[in-house]
Design an enzyme around this catalytic site. Structure first.
Site, PDB file in Angstrom:
ATOM      1  N   ASP A  83       3.952   6.090   5.244  1.00 54.10           N
ATOM      2  CA  ASP A  83       4.784   6.156   3.940  1.00 54.10           C
ATOM      3  C   ASP A  83       6.085   6.764   4.284  1.00 54.10           C
ATOM      4  O   ASP A  83       6.234   7.729   5.119  1.00 54.10           O
ATOM      5  CB  ASP A  83       4.199   6.869   3.027  1.00 54.10           C
ATOM      6  CG  ASP A  83       4.866   6.778   1.577  1.00 54.10           C
ATOM      7  OD1 ASP A  83       5.863   5.989   1.401  1.00 54.10           O
ATOM      8  OD2 ASP A  83       4.142   7.001   0.615  1.00 54.10           O
TER       9      ASP A  83
ATOM     10  N   ARG B 135       1.458   8.404 -10.039  1.00 50.59           N
ATOM     11  CA  ARG B 135       2.186   8.396  -8.669  1.00 50.59           C
ATOM     12  C   ARG B 135       3.487   7.893  -8.856  1.00 50.59           C
ATOM     13  O   ARG B 135       3.978   7.428  -8.056  1.00 50.59           O
ATOM     14  CB  ARG B 135       1.459   7.844  -7.564  1.00 50.59           C
ATOM     15  CG  ARG B 135       1.650   8.810  -6.218  1.00 50.59           C
ATOM     16  CD  ARG B 135       1.156   8.261  -5.026  1.00 50.59           C
ATOM     17  NE  ARG B 135       1.404   9.164  -3.922  1.00 50.59           N
ATOM     18  CZ  ARG B 135       1.503   8.784  -2.655  1.00 50.59           C
ATOM     19  NH1 ARG B 135       1.383   7.294  -2.254  1.00 50.59           N
ATOM     20  NH2 ARG B 135       1.480   9.666  -1.755  1.00 50.59           N
TER      21      ARG B 135
ATOM     22  N   LYS C 119      -0.497  -1.150   7.728  1.00 44.01           N
ATOM     23  CA  LYS C 119      -1.420  -0.309   6.993  1.00 44.01           C
ATOM     24  C   LYS C 119      -1.162  -0.863   5.602  1.00 44.01           C
ATOM     25  O   LYS C 119      -0.014  -0.538   5.039  1.00 44.01           O
ATOM     26  CB  LYS C 119      -1.366   1.219   7.394  1.00 44.01           C
ATOM     27  CG  LYS C 119      -2.388   2.126   6.350  1.00 44.01           C
ATOM     28  CD  LYS C 119      -2.212   3.392   6.520  1.00 44.01           C
ATOM     29  CE  LYS C 119      -2.905   4.162   5.740  1.00 44.01           C
ATOM     30  NZ  LYS C 119      -2.531   5.649   5.855  1.00 44.01           N
ATOM     31  N   TRP C 120      -2.051  -1.665   4.974  1.00 41.27           N
ATOM     32  CA  TRP C 120      -1.648  -2.180   3.548  1.00 41.27           C
ATOM     33  C   TRP C 120      -2.257  -1.261   2.348  1.00 41.27           C
ATOM     34  O   TRP C 120      -3.539  -1.308   2.273  1.00 41.27           O
ATOM     35  CB  TRP C 120      -2.138  -3.494   3.300  1.00 41.27           C
ATOM     36  CG  TRP C 120      -1.979  -4.014   2.118  1.00 41.27           C
ATOM     37  CD1 TRP C 120      -2.406  -3.718   0.774  1.00 41.27           C
ATOM     38  CD2 TRP C 120      -1.787  -5.563   1.927  1.00 41.27           C
ATOM     39  NE1 TRP C 120      -2.015  -4.815  -0.101  1.00 41.27           N
ATOM     40  CE2 TRP C 120      -1.912  -5.872   0.490  1.00 41.27           C
ATOM     41  CE3 TRP C 120      -1.453  -6.894   2.699  1.00 41.27           C
ATOM     42  CZ2 TRP C 120      -1.341  -7.356   0.092  1.00 41.27           C
ATOM     43  CZ3 TRP C 120      -1.105  -7.732   2.396  1.00 41.27           C
ATOM     44  CH2 TRP C 120      -1.087  -8.069   1.053  1.00 41.27           C
ATOM     45  N   ASP C 121      -1.693  -0.535   1.516  1.00 42.58           N
ATOM     46  CA  ASP C 121      -2.112   0.499   0.715  1.00 42.58           C
ATOM     47  C   ASP C 121      -1.966   0.111  -0.747  1.00 42.58           C
ATOM     48  O   ASP C 121      -1.245  -0.934  -0.980  1.00 42.58           O
ATOM     49  CB  ASP C 121      -1.247   1.870   0.994  1.00 42.58           C
ATOM     50  CG  ASP C 121      -1.842   2.937   0.680  1.00 42.58           C
ATOM     51  OD1 ASP C 121      -3.039   3.228   0.072  1.00 42.58           O
ATOM     52  OD2 ASP C 121      -1.295   4.112   1.214  1.00 42.58           O
ATOM     53  N   MET C 122      -2.505   0.986  -1.614  1.00 41.90           N
ATOM     54  CA  MET C 122      -2.525   0.437  -3.020  1.00 41.90           C
ATOM     55  C   MET C 122      -2.827   1.551  -3.753  1.00 41.90           C
ATOM     56  O   MET C 122      -4.101   2.158  -3.734  1.00 41.90           O
ATOM     57  CB  MET C 122      -3.567  -0.656  -3.093  1.00 41.90           C
ATOM     58  CG  MET C 122      -3.393  -1.396  -4.571  1.00 41.90           C
ATOM     59  SD  MET C 122      -4.644  -0.480  -5.745  1.00 41.90           S
ATOM     60  CE  MET C 122      -4.647  -1.545  -7.016  1.00 41.90           C
ATOM     61  N   ASN C 123      -2.027   2.443  -4.289  1.00 38.82           N
ATOM     62  CA  ASN C 123      -1.972   3.767  -4.636  1.00 38.82           C
ATOM     63  C   ASN C 123      -1.931   3.792  -6.295  1.00 38.82           C
ATOM     64  O   ASN C 123      -2.028   5.129  -6.802  1.00 38.82           O
ATOM     65  CB  ASN C 123      -0.859   4.718  -4.018  1.00 38.82           C
ATOM     66  CG  ASN C 123      -1.564   5.086  -2.665  1.00 38.82           C
ATOM     67  OD1 ASN C 123      -2.607   5.433  -2.342  1.00 38.82           O
ATOM     68  ND2 ASN C 123      -0.382   5.149  -1.691  1.00 38.82           N
TER      69      ASN C 123
ATOM     70  N   CYS D 159      -6.252  -0.279   2.535  1.00 36.23           N
ATOM     71  CA  CYS D 159      -6.210   1.068   2.115  1.00 36.23           C
ATOM     72  C   CYS D 159      -5.810   1.253   0.743  1.00 36.23           C
ATOM     73  O   CYS D 159      -5.285   0.190   0.100  1.00 36.23           O
ATOM     74  CB  CYS D 159      -5.022   2.124   2.984  1.00 36.23           C
ATOM     75  SG  CYS D 159      -4.904   3.744   2.535  1.00 36.23           S
TER      76      CYS D 159
ATOM     77  N   ASP E 209      -9.133   9.326   2.132  1.00 35.22           N
ATOM     78  CA  ASP E 209      -7.964  10.539   2.350  1.00 35.22           C
ATOM     79  C   ASP E 209      -8.416  11.700   2.732  1.00 35.22           C
ATOM     80  O   ASP E 209      -7.782  12.687   3.286  1.00 35.22           O
ATOM     81  CB  ASP E 209      -7.200  10.472   1.105  1.00 35.22           C
ATOM     82  CG  ASP E 209      -6.110   9.360   1.145  1.00 35.22           C
ATOM     83  OD1 ASP E 209      -5.723   8.817   2.236  1.00 35.22           O
ATOM     84  OD2 ASP E 209      -5.343   9.320  -0.067  1.00 35.22           O
TER      85      ASP E 209
HETATM   86  C1  GLA Z   1      -2.439   6.718   0.611  1.00 32.76           C
HETATM   87  C2  GLA Z   1      -3.142   6.487   1.816  1.00 32.76           C
HETATM   88  C3  GLA Z   1      -2.830   7.792   2.627  1.00 32.76           C
HETATM   89  C4  GLA Z   1      -1.228   7.587   2.985  1.00 32.76           C
HETATM   90  C5  GLA Z   1      -0.594   7.679   1.536  1.00 32.76           C
HETATM   91  C6  GLA Z   1       0.826   7.604   1.759  1.00 32.76           C
HETATM   92  O1  GLA Z   1      -2.775   7.937  -0.144  1.00 32.76           O
HETATM   93  O2  GLA Z   1      -4.477   6.781   1.771  1.00 32.76           O
HETATM   94  O3  GLA Z   1      -3.131   7.402   4.068  1.00 32.76           O
HETATM   95  O4  GLA Z   1      -0.638   6.439   3.682  1.00 32.76           O
HETATM   96  O5  GLA Z   1      -1.111   6.898   0.565  1.00 32.76           O
HETATM   97  O6  GLA Z   1       1.515   7.758   0.390  1.00 32.76           O
END
Ligand code: GLA
Length: 733
Positions: free
Chosen positions: A376, A450, A483-487, A533, A555
């Site tokens: 990020d 977030r 790395k494809w994230d989703m927060n 992710c 995490d």
């Molecule tokens: C999530 C991912 C982490 C990192 C952060 C970045 O929490 O799981 O590994 O990539 O986002 O904001």
């Protein structure tokens, strides 16, 4: 009924072996590697007969029980002599006297909701069009078509079996053959009516930084339900449920496991009824789901994988791992050695510029890693988590030369370069949000999480836009890993793109949009490895694994916590699907200090890598890092192809697992003993999976012994400092 002879000739011996229809008894037999699944057509209804160990093709009609109980409603005259309330069924309809939970609930234009599905036809050797929905590949498929005698709706039930695994997949297709729309209020993927017995359930619950803890509970009367209504499969509950028969243990006894090939809101339930039988079913969560099916349209449910084991939970996990590796995860990656990544997140978080990253890459090269992933903070004007999601252009104030110099530095070290994205999200402070505020799900004021909103992927133009942004960067050829994230999860559940009355379609349409984007990107950039992710392991499911061969497990990178998380995850997923990195000590999430070797041993039980700044490592630790990578590359085939045996549970004390090659000649045993106790007693660890007649050598212990000795007498657990681990190679012949 169709003549099966014709189909069997067309599909040769394999079909004869795996799917067989006895037309005299109207009975279907589906036979996987070592199980049978049997059901028959009785007075038009599909009557479930058996799912378990292999049985003869004997009809099983003697298992028919009493046709009714007091207060059972019987089908109308001439339409059956058994109450559906007591009949074990393949897919349960509503309003016909079966008061257990229905698998499907349809509402017609006049408000009627009852349906009664009768057998119409069947076909062996067919395929199903899943669109972008992930699904298992290959196998032999049976389609049974049913017709609702009360409406113009048809139902296709699909069953697929493979000769190399103990899993059967199921899904349903609902077709509107009439001229009026029909509303689908519920459409589960499968229904499995198991016979009367005492069962326990096992689910994988959790939270952010504490995913997939196994919980085993007796199944009481009523309905045990696990679910997510978050628009994602979630950290909180995984779409996996096991049903254990009395006496089922880690390596002995019978159990069933169900896992959904789906990443959205789901439900899985086990209902113990008055007959003491248990109805297991699930699929898309019916909460806030409602789908308008126009005349001529059909609706495809996600696929569910059903597994039977007579070798306890360990056997169940190994069968599911084989199934996922052989038939769900892309064949390009399933058994391919994975990159050893150094990821920038815990190394520098948002705090970097080009010079800092270049020296991080140099440091990564010194650890033995072969891929550097920039996490990020590299895009828009993102310096913290308050801005720029959706603006996937390089932050030139941080990275003056863009990405190219970073990729070039990686190439210089013979390494690959990877990049983090969060494609489904938009920050309120972003160019994208300013231009298209209505592209976010919901209407203002929206719940914040977030500082970001979820993009409305039910709208094709949104998916198209995000595809364009990502493709632009991937086309440069500099990026070998994403790395494809989703927060965050969905709220409001409203789309400007859908009419009132169809908002119940949003959550499912959204995840279909996510799959559409994943499909396009993985097809157009086949050389790029995509890692899934979601705030760690918040979307760790078979649906994601179809597109992404590995997923960031949590995490929480603390070795002691990770031993638990990876152990829990192993009930339903292969080790090769878990991305596991060595991080700094003290750990950033727990503050716990653990030896480097412990972090390395636990991180070797998956797709390994680093989540630290090598500049903070001593020369000695750097050498340990390189040694870790060397050893890992040697034993990686066991992670990719081997079988996992859980020997000791970290939820009960010691942790130990054995990875064993399929030929049982090579093994890797890793364990951790938690906290030292004064005056501790010696504890034996009995091995599992070994061949009794092989002679095994454990060089680290100086032991040479027959397999049966190690299985039945075992070895002593070593005495180690707090959170100390051991990792032993085992060779047998
Ligand atoms: C999530 C991912 C982490 C990192 C952060 C970045 O929490 O799981 O590994 O990539 O986002 O904001």
């Amino acid at each position: 009924m169709r003549d099966m002879g014709r189909f069997l000739q067309n599909f040769g011996e394999k079909t004869v072996k795996m799917i067989y229809f006895d037309k005299n008894r109207n009975t279907f037999y589906l036979e996987g590697k070592s199980f049978s699944y049997v059901f028959s057509v009785e007075e038009g209804y599909l009557h479930a007969r058996h799912f378990g160990g292999r049985v003869g093709r004997d009809g099983l009609t003697w298992l028919n029980g009493a046709p009714a109980m007091a207060f059972s409603a019987m089908p109308p005259a001439g339409e059956g002599s058994t109450s559906l309330d007591v009949m074990p069924q393949e897919y349960a309809s509503f309003g016909q006297g079966d008061y257990r939970t229905p698998s499907v609930l349809l509402e017609r234009e006049d408000g009627q909701t009852a349906s009664r599905f009768f057998y119409l036809s069947h076909e062996v050797g067919c395929t199903s069009d899943f669109g972008a929905l992930p699904h298992a590949r290959g196998g032999q498929t049976l389609k049974v078509t049913l017709k609702d005698v009360l409406s113009d709706v048809e139902l296709d039930l699909f069953y697929t079996v493979w000769e190399d695994c103990d899993v059967l997949t199921r899904h349903a297709v609902i077709r509107n053959t009439g001229s009026e729309p029909v509303t689908i209020c519920r459409a589960y993927s499968f229904c499995l009516d198991l016979p009367a017995d005492r069962y326990e359930t096992l689910c994988l619950h959790g939270h952010h930084c504490g995913e997939r803890s196994p919980e085993r509970t007796p199944l009481s009367h009523g309905t045990f339900r696990i679910e997510s209504a978050r628009g994602a499969s979630s950290h909180q509950m995984n779409p996996f449920l096991a049903l254990l028969r009395a006496g089922c243990g880690e390596e002995t006894g019978e159990c069933y496991g169900v896992e959904l090939v789906y990443s959205g809101s789901f439900v899985l339930s086990a209902e113990r009824s008055q007959t003491e039988g248990v109805r297991v079913q699930g699929g898309i969560n019916a909460l806030n789901f409602c789908w308008s099916l126009a005349a001529g349209e059909d609706f495809v449910t996600p696929e569910a994988a059903l597994c039977y084991s007579k070798e306890g939970l360990g056997g169940l996990s190994r069968s599911l791992a084989d199934f996922l590796r052989l038939h769900v995860i892309s064949p390009k990656w399933a058994f391919a050695p994975r990159p050893v990544v150094l990821n920038s997140w815990e190394a520098v978080y948002f705090d970097f510029d080009e010079a800092k990253l270049l020296s991080l890459i140099d440091g990564a090269a010194r650890t033995g890693a072969d891929t550097f992933v920039l996490d990020d903070g590299w895009f828009g004007c993102r310096g913290d988590d308050t801005t720029s999601l959706g603006d996937w252009r390089v932050n030139l104030s941080k990275l003056k030369g863009g990405i190219a110099p970073l990729a070039a530095r990686c190439r210089k070290h013979n390494m690959k370069f990877g990049l983090w994205f969060e494609p489904e999200m938009v920050s309120e402070k972003s160019e994208l949000y300013r231009a298209h505020p209505d592209w976010a799900i919901g209407a203002p004021p929206r719940c914040a999480c977030r500082n970001q909103y979820v993009l409305d992927f039910s709208r094709p133009e949104v998916v198209e836009y995000v595809y364009g942004q990502l493709a632009e960067i991937l086309k440069t050829g500099d990026v070998a890993y994403v790395k494809w994230d989703m927060n965050r999860h969905l709220t409001e559940f409203w789309s400007k793109g859908l009419p009132a009355g169809r908002q119940g379609e949003l959550a499912h349409r959204h995840i279909l949009g996510v799959y559409t984007l994943a499909r396009r990107l993985t097809e157009d950039f086949p050389e790029v490895l995509f890692e899934g992710c979601s705030g760690g392991g918040g979307r760790f499911d078979a649906g994601m694994l179809y597109y992404f061969p590995q997923i960031w497990t949590s995490d929480n990178t603390d070795a002691y916590a990770r031993a638990k998380i990876q152990y829990g995850t192993s009930f339903a997923y292969p080790m090769s699907a878990m991305s596991c990195h060595i991080s700094a000590s003290p750990n950033h999430q727990t503050g716990r200090s653990t030896p480097f070797s412990s972090r390395a041993h636990i991180a070797s039980l998956g797709a390994t890598g680093f989540e630290l700044n090598p500049a903070a490592l001593s020369e000695e630790e750097l050498e340990m890092a390189r040694e870790h990578v060397r050893t890992y590359r040697e034993m990686q085939p066991l992670v990719l192809q081997g079988d996992l045996y859980r020997l000791a549970s970290p939820f009960e004390g010691d942790f130990a697992v054995l990875l064993l090659s399929k030929d049982k000649r090579e093994g890797y045993l890793v364990g951790m003993c938690g906290l030292v106790e004064a005056g501790a007693y010696d504890r034996r660890l009995r091995l599992a999976g070994l061949r009794e007649d092989f002679v095994y050598e454990i060089p680290a212990l100086g032991i040479v012994a027959r397999g049966d000795t190690l299985l039945h007498a075992g070895v002593l657990l070593p005495r180690l400092p707090d959170f100390g681990t051991f990792a032993w190679r085992i060779h047998g012949k």
